[in-house]
Design a protein around this motif. Structure first.
Motif, PDB file in Angstrom:
ATOM      1  N   THR A 151      51.010  24.357  83.716  1.00  0.00           N
ATOM      2  CA  THR A 151      50.287  24.147  84.965  1.00  0.00           C
ATOM      3  C   THR A 151      50.003  22.661  85.115  1.00  0.00           C
ATOM      4  O   THR A 151      49.551  22.028  84.156  1.00  0.00           O
ATOM      5  CB  THR A 151      48.942  24.903  84.943  1.00  0.00           C
ATOM      6  OG1 THR A 151      49.187  26.252  84.520  1.00  0.00           O
ATOM      7  CG2 THR A 151      48.284  24.910  86.315  1.00  0.00           C
ATOM      8  N   VAL A 152      50.285  22.138  86.285  1.00  0.00           N
ATOM      9  CA  VAL A 152      49.966  20.733  86.530  1.00  0.00           C
ATOM     10  C   VAL A 152      48.985  20.671  87.701  1.00  0.00           C
ATOM     11  O   VAL A 152      49.265  21.199  88.780  1.00  0.00           O
ATOM     12  CB  VAL A 152      51.231  19.909  86.872  1.00  0.00           C
ATOM     13  CG1 VAL A 152      50.865  18.467  87.212  1.00  0.00           C
ATOM     14  CG2 VAL A 152      52.219  19.951  85.719  1.00  0.00           C
ATOM     15  N   VAL A 153      47.833  20.090  87.460  1.00  0.00           N
ATOM     16  CA  VAL A 153      46.855  19.894  88.531  1.00  0.00           C
ATOM     17  C   VAL A 153      46.761  18.396  88.755  1.00  0.00           C
ATOM     18  O   VAL A 153      46.472  17.646  87.811  1.00  0.00           O
ATOM     19  CB  VAL A 153      45.484  20.472  88.142  1.00  0.00           C
ATOM     20  CG1 VAL A 153      44.473  20.246  89.262  1.00  0.00           C
ATOM     21  CG2 VAL A 153      45.605  21.958  87.824  1.00  0.00           C
ATOM     22  N   ARG A 210      48.359  22.139  92.815  1.00  0.00           N
ATOM     23  CA  ARG A 210      48.461  22.883  91.568  1.00  0.00           C
ATOM     24  C   ARG A 210      49.875  23.453  91.482  1.00  0.00           C
ATOM     25  O   ARG A 210      50.299  24.255  92.304  1.00  0.00           O
ATOM     26  CB  ARG A 210      47.430  24.005  91.603  1.00  0.00           C
ATOM     27  CG  ARG A 210      47.321  24.824  90.372  1.00  0.00           C
ATOM     28  CD  ARG A 210      46.414  26.016  90.686  1.00  0.00           C
ATOM     29  NE  ARG A 210      46.623  27.057  89.712  1.00  0.00           N
ATOM     30  CZ  ARG A 210      45.973  27.098  88.543  1.00  0.00           C
ATOM     31  NH1 ARG A 210      45.053  26.208  88.272  1.00  0.00           N
ATOM     32  NH2 ARG A 210      46.244  28.048  87.679  1.00  0.00           N
ATOM     33  N   TRP A 211      50.574  22.980  90.473  1.00  0.00           N
ATOM     34  CA  TRP A 211      51.982  23.362  90.270  1.00  0.00           C
ATOM     35  C   TRP A 211      52.030  24.224  89.034  1.00  0.00           C
ATOM     36  O   TRP A 211      51.350  23.950  88.051  1.00  0.00           O
ATOM     37  CB  TRP A 211      52.782  22.075  90.080  1.00  0.00           C
ATOM     38  CG  TRP A 211      54.264  22.180  89.783  1.00  0.00           C
ATOM     39  CD1 TRP A 211      55.289  22.039  90.670  1.00  0.00           C
ATOM     40  CD2 TRP A 211      54.894  22.373  88.501  1.00  0.00           C
ATOM     41  NE1 TRP A 211      56.512  22.128  90.043  1.00  0.00           N
ATOM     42  CE2 TRP A 211      56.292  22.345  88.699  1.00  0.00           C
ATOM     43  CE3 TRP A 211      54.409  22.585  87.207  1.00  0.00           C
ATOM     44  CZ2 TRP A 211      57.220  22.507  87.664  1.00  0.00           C
ATOM     45  CZ3 TRP A 211      55.349  22.749  86.178  1.00  0.00           C
ATOM     46  CH2 TRP A 211      56.735  22.713  86.418  1.00  0.00           C
ATOM     47  N   GLU A 212      52.842  25.263  89.060  1.00  0.00           N
ATOM     48  CA  GLU A 212      52.900  26.103  87.866  1.00  0.00           C
ATOM     49  C   GLU A 212      54.294  26.692  87.716  1.00  0.00           C
ATOM     50  O   GLU A 212      54.922  27.073  88.705  1.00  0.00           O
ATOM     51  CB  GLU A 212      51.879  27.233  87.972  1.00  0.00           C
ATOM     52  CG  GLU A 212      51.607  27.927  86.642  1.00  0.00           C
ATOM     53  CD  GLU A 212      50.307  28.733  86.705  1.00  0.00           C
ATOM     54  OE1 GLU A 212      49.269  28.221  86.244  1.00  0.00           O
ATOM     55  OE2 GLU A 212      50.360  29.858  87.248  1.00  0.00           O
ATOM     56  N   SER A 213      54.757  26.745  86.492  1.00  0.00           N
ATOM     57  CA  SER A 213      56.090  27.312  86.268  1.00  0.00           C
ATOM     58  C   SER A 213      56.199  27.862  84.855  1.00  0.00           C
ATOM     59  O   SER A 213      55.552  27.379  83.929  1.00  0.00           O
ATOM     60  CB  SER A 213      57.162  26.236  86.479  1.00  0.00           C
ATOM     61  OG  SER A 213      58.432  26.752  86.140  1.00  0.00           O
ATOM     62  N   GLY A 254      63.111  29.144  86.316  1.00  0.00           N
ATOM     63  CA  GLY A 254      63.913  28.997  87.535  1.00  0.00           C
ATOM     64  C   GLY A 254      63.081  28.800  88.792  1.00  0.00           C
ATOM     65  O   GLY A 254      63.584  28.312  89.804  1.00  0.00           O
ATOM     66  N   THR A 255      61.826  29.197  88.765  1.00  0.00           N
ATOM     67  CA  THR A 255      60.993  28.978  89.954  1.00  0.00           C
ATOM     68  C   THR A 255      59.669  28.343  89.556  1.00  0.00           C
ATOM     69  O   THR A 255      59.298  28.342  88.375  1.00  0.00           O
ATOM     70  CB  THR A 255      60.671  30.306  90.674  1.00  0.00           C
ATOM     71  OG1 THR A 255      59.988  31.153  89.744  1.00  0.00           O
ATOM     72  CG2 THR A 255      61.925  30.981  91.193  1.00  0.00           C
ATOM     73  N   TYR A 256      59.009  27.798  90.551  1.00  0.00           N
ATOM     74  CA  TYR A 256      57.657  27.309  90.310  1.00  0.00           C
ATOM     75  C   TYR A 256      56.807  27.621  91.531  1.00  0.00           C
ATOM     76  O   TYR A 256      57.333  27.884  92.618  1.00  0.00           O
ATOM     77  CB  TYR A 256      57.654  25.817  90.009  1.00  0.00           C
ATOM     78  CG  TYR A 256      58.194  24.923  91.115  1.00  0.00           C
ATOM     79  CD1 TYR A 256      59.532  24.545  91.136  1.00  0.00           C
ATOM     80  CD2 TYR A 256      57.359  24.455  92.133  1.00  0.00           C
ATOM     81  CE1 TYR A 256      60.031  23.720  92.129  1.00  0.00           C
ATOM     82  CE2 TYR A 256      57.850  23.625  93.136  1.00  0.00           C
ATOM     83  CZ  TYR A 256      59.192  23.257  93.131  1.00  0.00           C
ATOM     84  OH  TYR A 256      59.673  22.452  94.118  1.00  0.00           O
TER      85      TYR A 256
END
Ligand code: ADP
Length: 633
Positions: free
Chosen positions: A138-140, A153-156, A160-162
């Motif tokens: 997770t990137v905040v 807020r990015w999460e993967s 293959g997807t985020y």
């Protein structure tokens, strides 16, 4: 609402590669994420140069590690520049970056040589290395200048997807939250984190911190207190000016680097400026550090790119004959990641190596001229390694040759001469440099081969290291003077035997040849004064010393190793045998004498007679014949 977006196809491949082939070197994920955080801080500082208000007072620059054992997460936070929504998409979800493509190419190349993990580990793989240890990332992040409500807020899971959604973030910067895999839980351990930070990011400009709990107070007053600990020393002394670094600082740095307990003999510290810029800090050890493997021909310097360790031992930075040198190179002209081009093909590495070699050789020459005792200690430890440079470094062989020390027929035991001194002291009629190889200088000093040289006031270098046999012929000559083995047939500057003498000895020589099939030839020589006979290697054959070395290594010496027996026609014994042969060529003692002359020559060159018992019997025969009571007068 969180949107779900898809990585490009190539990225899937990449993620698979990273998570599957990097297993052995996955420690580097932390280096990559800390480097990114540190870059982000530098970007923020740069961006706010003109407008400090933009930073909103948040200028306590640091990278923070937060292991959370309950949640099973490790968070790497920074108060750097952060990313906008679009930047998140561009940076963390696209493969348009050249870096990723280059990386894929590199792994394809490496795949062929079966060395993918090693190669990747050297280059670093950036943000995606997080998936080596995490099954979800997770990137905040909140960009510089954006309000707290405008964070992303990015999460993967790296499959293959985020997902991407807006969120709140009170402070500027980025939190990278790693949901650690079951087999990567050791990265929650504070000691493991400390170790990794010290290994890879010790010299980073910004502090890498972690909250630690400590017990304070006594007895009932005891309580736990949390404080922030800085994990890295931040002292990249190679980036400083030479004049600003104290001797103790060099020493401390060297000891940590080389695992040595003694201070270094010499420090080589400089910054190359101009077309390419790099900094070099190298050390010449005073003694052989414990564990220095003389045989292992690998050298290397630590390679940093802007204070971040890229390679523990970069072999391209140092030729193996300088493998005793320890040190670091830091270049901001090299890519931190694989992004731009393959590190190994980078011509900058060759440029750096050339520069390092030049500076090390100059430093050694300086030490030899100005601090001879120190150089002597160094040379006794590493001279044998340094010598390899004669054979391996064509371009610098003259410089290396000038660093060599030799015992000689005229030096005191354990005192040395140099090629330059030897040449300077040569009598005017001497045109070649003579040397003799053997096990010890002491033994060589007694060698019959030195007799003629001594008689003419010439010196002979005494070479006692195994490597000399390989190296000296490679050198071939020094300042236009040929190097010639004193125990080789041919002209060693001792002149020819007069024709009349040759003629009178001819029948005896034929007789010896017939009786001594183990000699390649039998002839007369002028190289002896006191000894009756000696053995010499034919000009192109292996020397006796070389043969003994090969035998010891369990190898057959090629060429049968027959040597030429040389007789001293001026020696009373040889003359007596000649006279006996001339008066009665069928005298049975002649064969015994031939054999004994041959055998004493074998012993004199330091080899063993093949049949010592037979040799002793022959000597005993002589004694029995001779040991008659002296006639009383
Ligand atoms: P590289 O660092 O080689 O460019 P990465 O995959 O590590 O490749 O990161 C891609 C990009 O993501 C970086 O160039 C940077 O723009 C952005 N990025 C990564 N981590 C951070 C961070 N902590 N803060 C701000 N931007 C970041």
């Amino acid at each position: 609402m969180a949107e779900t977006l898809e990585f490009k196809a190539e990225l899937k491949q990449l993620l698979h590669l990273i998570t599957h082939s990097l297993y052995s070197d996955r420690d580097i994920f932390l280096r990559e994420l800390i480097s990114n955080a540190s870059d982000a801080i530098n970007k923020a500082r740069f961006d706010a140069l003109a407008n400090a208000d933009k930073l909103e007072g948040n200028t306590d620059w640091k990278v923070k590690l937060t292991p959370d054992k309950t949640a099973g997460t490790l968070t790497i936070s920074d108060n750097g520049i952060g990313m906008s929504r679009q930047e998140v998409i561009d940076n963390l979800g696209t493969v348009a970056q050249s870096g990723t493509k280059a990386f894929l190419e590199a792994t394809k190349l490496a795949g062929k040589s079966g060395d993918a993990p090693g190669l990747i580990g050297q280059f670093g793989v950036g943000f995606y290395s997080a998936f080596m240890v995490a099954d979800k990332v997770t990137v905040v992040t909140r960009a510089l200048g954006a309000p707290s409500g405008e964070a992303s807020r990015w999460e993967s899971d790296g499959q293959g997807t985020y997902t991407l959604e807006p969120c709140e973030k009170p402070a500027r910067g980025t939190d990278v939250i790693l949901h650690l895999k079951e087999d990567a839980k050791q990265f929650l351990d504070s000691w493991a984190l400390r170790r990794l930070v010290r290994k890879f990011s010790d010299f980073l400009e910004h502090p890498v911190v972690m909250d630690v709990e400590k017990e304070v107070g006594e007895g009932d007053e005891k309580k736990k207190e949390t404080s922030e600990e800085v994990l890295n020393s931040r002292k990249a002394i190679w980036l400083r000016n030479k004049s600003e670094v104290k001797a103790e600082e060099y020493e401390e740095f060297y000891k940590g680097l080389a695992h040595d307990t003694d201070p270094p003999a010499d420090v080589i510290h400089y910054a190359a400026e101009g077309k390419t810029e790099f900094k070099v800090l190298c050390f010449v050890p005073a003694q052989k550090p414990f564990g220095f493997d003389y045989e292992e021909p690998v050298a290397g310097l630590r390679l940093y790119v802007q204070r971040v360790l890229i390679m523990e031992r970069c072999e391209q930075l140092l030729p193996s004959y300088l493998r005793f040198v320890k040190g670091v190179v830091d270049s901001s002209d090299l890519p931190l990641n694989v992004s731009r081009e393959l590190l190994q093909q980078n011509p900058l590495l060759d440029t750096i190596q050339k520069s390092v070699v030049k500076n090390v050789l100059e430093a050694l020459a300086g030490m030899k001229n100005l601090e001879y005792e120190k150089y002597l200690t160094f040379y006794k430890a590493f001279g044998g390694v340094l010598k390899e440079g004669i054979a391996r470094d064509w371009a610098n062989r003259d410089k290396v040759a000038d660093l060599l020390l030799f015992e000689s027929a005229t030096t005191e035991p354990w005192k040395f001469t140099t090629l330059a001194q030897y040449v300077e002291n040569m009598p005017t009629d001497q045109t070649e440099i003579a040397y003799l190889t053997g096990e010890s200088a002491e033994q060589l000093r007694r060698s019959p081969y030195l007799e003629a040289f001594r008689a003419k006031g010439r010196d002979v270098l005494l070479l006692t290291e195994p490597i000399d046999e390989f190296v000296i012929p490679q050198l071939g000559e020094y300042k236009g003077k040929k190097l010639v083995a004193a125990d080789r047939a041919g002209d060693t500057g001792t002149g020819d035997v007069p024709a009349g003498v040759k003629e009178s000895f001819a029948p005896l020589l034929s007789f010896f040849k017939e009786k001594l099939p183990e000699a390649a030839d039998v002839r007369l020589t002028n190289r002896l004064t006191d000894s009756a006979a000696c053995l010499v290697a034919d000009a192109n054959a292996l020397s006796a010393h070389m043969e003994r070395l090969m035998e010891r290594m369990g190898r057959d010496a090629p060429g049968g190793a027959k040597r030429v027996l040389e007789l001293n026609p001026n020696h009373a014994t040889v003359e007596a045998v000649r006279a006996l042969h001339a008066s009665n060529s069928a005298d049975p003692r002649l064969e015994l004498y031939a054999r004994l002359l041959f055998e004493q020559a074998v012993i004199a060159e330091g080899s063993k007679v093949p049949d010592p018992v037979a040799f002793a019997n022959r000597v005993n025969d002589l004694i029995a014949r001779d040991a008659k009571p002296a006639p009383s007068t």
